[in-house]
Design an enzyme around this catalytic site. Sequence first.
Site, PDB file in Angstrom:
ATOM      1  CD  GLN A  74      45.438  40.162  20.450  1.00  0.00           C
ATOM      2  OE1 GLN A  74      45.426  41.345  20.814  1.00  0.00           O
ATOM      3  NE2 GLN A  74      44.417  39.344  20.701  1.00  0.00           N
ATOM      4  N   GLY A 132      49.012  47.705  27.213  1.00  0.00           N
ATOM      5  CA  GLY A 132      48.190  46.621  26.678  1.00  0.00           C
ATOM      6  C   GLY A 132      47.565  46.957  25.324  1.00  0.00           C
ATOM      7  CG  HIS A 133      45.078  43.951  23.446  1.00  0.00           C
ATOM      8  ND1 HIS A 133      44.682  42.731  22.976  1.00  0.00           N
ATOM      9  CD2 HIS A 133      44.443  44.101  24.633  1.00  0.00           C
ATOM     10  CE1 HIS A 133      43.834  42.185  23.814  1.00  0.00           C
ATOM     11  NE2 HIS A 133      43.673  42.992  24.830  1.00  0.00           N
ATOM     12  CG  ASN A 134      42.578  46.752  21.606  1.00  0.00           C
ATOM     13  OD1 ASN A 134      43.059  46.551  20.507  1.00  0.00           O
ATOM     14  ND2 ASN A 134      41.978  45.806  22.308  1.00  0.00           N
TER      15      ASN A 134
END
Lengths: 350, 350, 350
Positions: free
Chosen positions: C203, C244-246
Amino acid sequence: MSRAANGSQYSLSELVGRFGGEVVGDASVRIAQVSPLETAQPGHLSFITNSRYLRHLVGTRASAVIVGEDLRDATALPRIVTGNPYAYFARVSALLNPAAVVAPGISASASVSPDAKVAASACVGAGAVIEAGAVVGERARIGAGCYVGRAASIGDDSLLHANVTVYHECLLGRRVIVHSGAVIGADGFGMAMENGAWIKIPQVGRVVIGDDCEIGANTTIDRGALEDTVLEEDVKLDNQIQIGHNCRIGAHTAIAGCVGIAGSTRIGKYCLIGGSAMIGGHLEIADRVQISGGTTIPKSILKPGVYTSVFPVSLHEEWLKNASVLRHLRDMRERVRVLEEKLKDRKEGN
Amino acid sequence: MSRAANGSQYSLSELVGRFGGEVVGDASVRIAQVSPLETAQPGHLSFITNSRYLRHLVGTRASAVIVGEDLRDATALPRIVTGNPYAYFARVSALLNPAAVVAPGISASASVSPDAKVAASACVGAGAVIEAGAVVGERARIGAGCYVGRAASIGDDSLLHANVTVYHECLLGRRVIVHSGAVIGADGFGMAMENGAWIKIPQVGRVVIGDDCEIGANTTIDRGALEDTVLEEDVKLDNQIQIGHNCRIGAHTAIAGCVGIAGSTRIGKYCLIGGSAMIGGHLEIADRVQISGGTTIPKSILKPGVYTSVFPVSLHEEWLKNASVLRHLRDMRERVRVLEEKLKDRKEGN
Amino acid sequence: MSRAANGSQYSLSELVGRFGGEVVGDASVRIAQVSPLETAQPGHLSFITNSRYLRHLVGTRASAVIVGEDLRDATALPRIVTGNPYAYFARVSALLNPAAVVAPGISASASVSPDAKVAASACVGAGAVIEAGAVVGERARIGAGCYVGRAASIGDDSLLHANVTVYHECLLGRRVIVHSGAVIGADGFGMAMENGAWIKIPQVGRVVIGDDCEIGANTTIDRGALEDTVLEEDVKLDNQIQIGHNCRIGAHTAIAGCVGIAGSTRIGKYCLIGGSAMIGGHLEIADRVQISGGTTIPKSILKPGVYTSVFPVSLHEEWLKNASVLRHLRDMRERVRVLEEKLKDRKEGN
């Protein structure tokens, strides 16, 4: 966006040398980073896992792409053909984005009990606390501000990010990653009511975490009441998950964020549990069960499959209308039954 | 499994000498640990609270069991007969599994303000911070890495596990247990929109926690906006619970993991709230209300009872079918009404 | 209740001098604190935002109130008339309850890398850790036990309460407030299955947080996989939220406690998301969407409006009845269709 790329570059032929697969097109193209199709730049390697995203393939600026056999001819770009493009991408990304190297040693501000056993190759960050009888394995990294309780054990090559708490006697396997704020081994929620007040039930089991597990930020895993709470190997937990006491999570199961699992439930292997799902206590979930995000599971699931229990979303006014009918669904079924009866009577009466 | 048993053993007659109840069978049997029926070993005392588990009683290797009056004759094993087997088990377990003893004193690496008042019998762990004006009571234990803010107060015999945060001015009563990662007294979620941007509303109330409460790992309790957020005595909160500002939780209420309670809601006494339930703001929940796991409560509940709002789980394909009909439930009711009307017309028309 | 009031008093005329609005009645009345109508004391200023609460206005002991134009004549008390009483109250409360002043400087027990850049006007609390390459801006306050990772940046006038974790390279803007236990920049939940085991996907994106955001206690915001996770300016997150990511969260959006947002979802500006809502991954939520508490969003929402997906709560026995019918809703619709068909046949048959 900043990238932690390490400055290295690899040609496609070097990549297939390491990771397998087949190059179609110019194998000398050099790759410095991985990127999604839409944002890739020259020098980047991208990937496509699903023909639904072919439109992104058309306009990409990537220098090369990873594709499956089915999309071998979907682009004129140099490409690596492989059976599992997403896993291939993961391996290339790990090569190009290695974790920061941390020097072994114990920070001057850490508090390590003389009765703890910390490998010389391990590193213990600033302000971390390692209690008596604890073991920290080879090359393990204990982040700043972590707490490793009495007689707890952190396996070789494991990584605790900053501010993780591991209670006494809990065991983490090898190559386990724990993110900040996670709490491993707090007391399970056990008490008995007597004369109008609660009596606490001692929680004397442990948490035992298998090799290769990853535990997300602020996730909590309670110690067992009398037995242990167990994560088998390669279990992946996202952030803010709560695992109750005495649970057992099967190997390779992955659980998304905000899931709660009540005590004494056993989850099978290779399960996939969607975000914010809630699983009741004392249940059995079979191997390879998938649970949709937001789903509540009040009973055991004994067969693989995808399970869902979500009220369909709509505009609030629509919802109000349907919800009010829902409150009288049993009545409506009765009305339908009466209608059927009447029509039957008529027919017979005719 | 490892057990923290203290090596002591007690005969059944010694146990009833301490905790009451009646021995049936050999009262000299010695007990070293408590265990569930299924995993008990010789030397262990087990318990049965429900005749549903009689099958486990048959095969148990336990040396003795705790039973209620109704199961007095359900086994030939030596047994203690008592009105509340589960509470009895809790008391025996606490006797056999006492908490580790911690020496009083302030760790050299703790930062204690000269203007804080820490009892000589209290203990403050490595790296803990106690701000000016804070009070730590007799025999209280402040774990490693805890933060006790300005003018906060931790009552006698309370226990903060490692890495707990207590904001300024919050008050914890006596014998309160707080697990790692819990945050007591962060700002409530209050702001006003003005000219397209948010203005923060100062949160100047406190959190006040009564005697004998237990707060789970990573649970958060926000300070009040203008008034206090209050937990009455003997409230038990599991992990990852969020209590909004200005809430009041009644005495002896127990709340399972992942529950969210929005601001200014009052929960009665002796409530039981299931995991992942969500309770809206500015509501009133009566005494002795039970809320099922996963239930959403958008309005006040003024009568005791068990309340539920969970969509029933099914295989995803089944769910898809029913969910699509659910979106048109109002229409379906109308169709039933029309059918009823028509049949009525016919009858009258006939 | 204890109040952090600073002992200052202001007359109503002084207040309108600072914040605008119009005094009706005795403008020399002096105000020491703000309070709700029900609990206000003499010397307090209260407010009313909705004529539903007029009954509280009648009995209040407040010395003055803030009212909107519509309630200008609803009381005989001295009053400040303004277009936005709630925002006005926020401003007066901030005046009367200023944040504690903290002296600049680095605590002796903090660990600050010689390669970090901490402004002389900033303050770093006991046991905090600032890694190499990190930047702490002017007047920023880093609470006790915080961790600021390698090359992370904390903007001017930002405040990290105790025990916050910021991973490497994450960027926080100016005037950002982060509450205890929050974790900014842990790895997103990304992995690929290969040969029956999970491979971790690095990540390598960051978390980038805009000016004037507030992040609640124990909230987690994951770093992006390849791109960044972004909060635009003035985003307000309550406690125990998981991003969450992004993801990208639009400016001025406010999200209540316990919400989970899965990866790669984009939330618009000025959205209001109720507590415990769950929003799936890879979705698009338009500007000014409101989502009710407890709602699950599995698909994009492209139009403003209020959206809900909550099963209506009822007594458990009622729920059981309706839930069992719900499992066969599709069948019931078919039965209604058959009835309609029959009645139609009859009519035609007649």
